[in-house]
Scaffold this motif. Structure first.
Motif, PDB file in Angstrom:
ATOM      1  N   GLY A  14    -101.464  40.510 -11.593  1.00  0.00           N
ATOM      2  CA  GLY A  14    -102.637  41.277 -11.203  1.00  0.00           C
ATOM      3  C   GLY A  14    -103.332  40.646 -10.016  1.00  0.00           C
ATOM      4  N   GLY A  15    -104.207  41.416  -9.399  1.00  0.00           N
ATOM      5  CA  GLY A  15    -104.959  40.921  -8.255  1.00  0.00           C
ATOM      6  C   GLY A  15    -105.527  42.072  -7.451  1.00  0.00           C
ATOM      7  N   TRP A  16    -106.254  41.707  -6.432  1.00  0.00           N
ATOM      8  CA  TRP A  16    -106.918  42.710  -5.590  1.00  0.00           C
ATOM      9  C   TRP A  16    -105.910  43.326  -4.632  1.00  0.00           C
ATOM     10  CZ3 TRP A  16    -111.346  44.294  -7.279  1.00  0.00           C
ATOM     11  CH2 TRP A  16    -112.122  43.444  -8.058  1.00  0.00           C
ATOM     12  N   ALA A  56    -106.891  45.811  -2.639  1.00  0.00           N
ATOM     13  CA  ALA A  56    -107.799  46.108  -1.532  1.00  0.00           C
ATOM     14  C   ALA A  56    -109.209  45.796  -2.052  1.00  0.00           C
ATOM     15  CB  ALA A  56    -107.691  47.583  -1.128  1.00  0.00           C
ATOM     16  N   PRO A  57    -110.191  45.715  -1.172  1.00  0.00           N
ATOM     17  CA  PRO A  57    -111.552  45.472  -1.658  1.00  0.00           C
ATOM     18  C   PRO A  57    -111.978  46.535  -2.684  1.00  0.00           C
ATOM     19  CG  PRO A  57    -111.458  45.150   0.704  1.00  0.00           C
ATOM     20  CD  PRO A  57    -110.139  45.744   0.293  1.00  0.00           C
ATOM     21  N   HIS A  58    -112.480  46.099  -3.817  1.00  0.00           N
ATOM     22  CA  HIS A  58    -112.949  46.956  -4.919  1.00  0.00           C
ATOM     23  C   HIS A  58    -111.809  47.691  -5.632  1.00  0.00           C
ATOM     24  CE1 HIS A  58    -117.181  46.464  -3.732  1.00  0.00           C
ATOM     25  NE2 HIS A  58    -116.732  46.555  -2.504  1.00  0.00           N
ATOM     26  N   ILE A  59    -110.549  47.357  -5.334  1.00  0.00           N
ATOM     27  CA  ILE A  59    -109.402  48.007  -5.972  1.00  0.00           C
ATOM     28  C   ILE A  59    -108.518  46.926  -6.571  1.00  0.00           C
ATOM     29  CG2 ILE A  59    -107.371  49.468  -5.617  1.00  0.00           C
ATOM     30  CD1 ILE A  59    -108.872  50.782  -3.272  1.00  0.00           C
ATOM     31  N   TYR A  60    -108.453  46.905  -7.900  1.00  0.00           N
ATOM     32  CA  TYR A  60    -107.757  45.832  -8.618  1.00  0.00           C
ATOM     33  C   TYR A  60    -106.517  46.373  -9.307  1.00  0.00           C
ATOM     34  CZ  TYR A  60    -107.118  41.585 -11.320  1.00  0.00           C
ATOM     35  OH  TYR A  60    -106.605  40.426 -11.824  1.00  0.00           O
ATOM     36  N   TYR A  61    -105.406  45.644  -9.144  1.00  0.00           N
ATOM     37  CA  TYR A  61    -104.137  45.962  -9.790  1.00  0.00           C
ATOM     38  C   TYR A  61    -104.028  45.143 -11.072  1.00  0.00           C
ATOM     39  CZ  TYR A  61     -99.073  45.905 -10.572  1.00  0.00           C
ATOM     40  OH  TYR A  61     -97.817  45.977 -11.124  1.00  0.00           O
ATOM     41  N   MET A  62    -103.705  45.798 -12.182  1.00  0.00           N
ATOM     42  CA  MET A  62    -103.645  45.108 -13.482  1.00  0.00           C
ATOM     43  C   MET A  62    -102.431  44.206 -13.657  1.00  0.00           C
ATOM     44  SD  MET A  62    -106.303  45.734 -15.349  1.00  0.00           S
ATOM     45  CE  MET A  62    -105.751  45.399 -17.005  1.00  0.00           C
ATOM     46  N   GLY A  63    -101.435  44.350 -12.829  1.00  0.00           N
ATOM     47  CA  GLY A  63    -100.262  43.499 -12.957  1.00  0.00           C
ATOM     48  C   GLY A  63     -99.219  44.080 -13.877  1.00  0.00           C
TER      49      GLY A  63
END
Length: 114
Positions: free
Chosen positions: A103-105, A107-114
């Motif tokens: 997981g990680g960002w 894009a700004p304000h958009i997070y990937y759960m992994g």
């Protein structure tokens, strides 16, 4: 969080890179209900394509390879109006998301759960 005792969550199915349209829907819900959406959950096929180089890592037929609006958010040209959390689907740029395995960002304000 919005200025109420509740957290306002919207859930979207497949995104297919159409963030501008989805965020327009978020704004319309906010307007109609008089609330601020705290978080948007996108439940697959997000298609976080940053550029044409990501086509090589995208599992879709060539006729469906099209850059949509995610790139604008990735470059900072546009900013997500609320925290957006997404789960990948089978139509993802695996090169980018593979680098965010846990997981990680994206894009700004958009997070990937992994």
């Amino acid at each position: 969080m919005a200025s109420s005792e509740y957290m306002h969550v919207m859930v979207e199915g497949c995104c297919h890179g159409e963030l501008d349209n989805i965020y327009a829907s978020v704004k319309e819900v906010e307007r109609r209900r008089g609330v601020a959406v705290d978080v948007l959950l996108v439940c697959g096929d997000f298609q976080s394509l940053r550029g044409e180089a990501d086509y090589d890592a995208l599992a879709v037929p060539a006729k469906y390879r099209e850059l949509k609006t995610f790139r604008r958010y990735w470059t900072g040209e546009a900013v997500a109006p609320c925290l957006t959390i997404f789960v990948g689907g089978n139509h993802e740029a695996s090169n980018q998301l593979g680098a965010l395995f846990y997981g990680g960002w994206g894009a700004p304000h958009i997070y990937y759960m992994g």
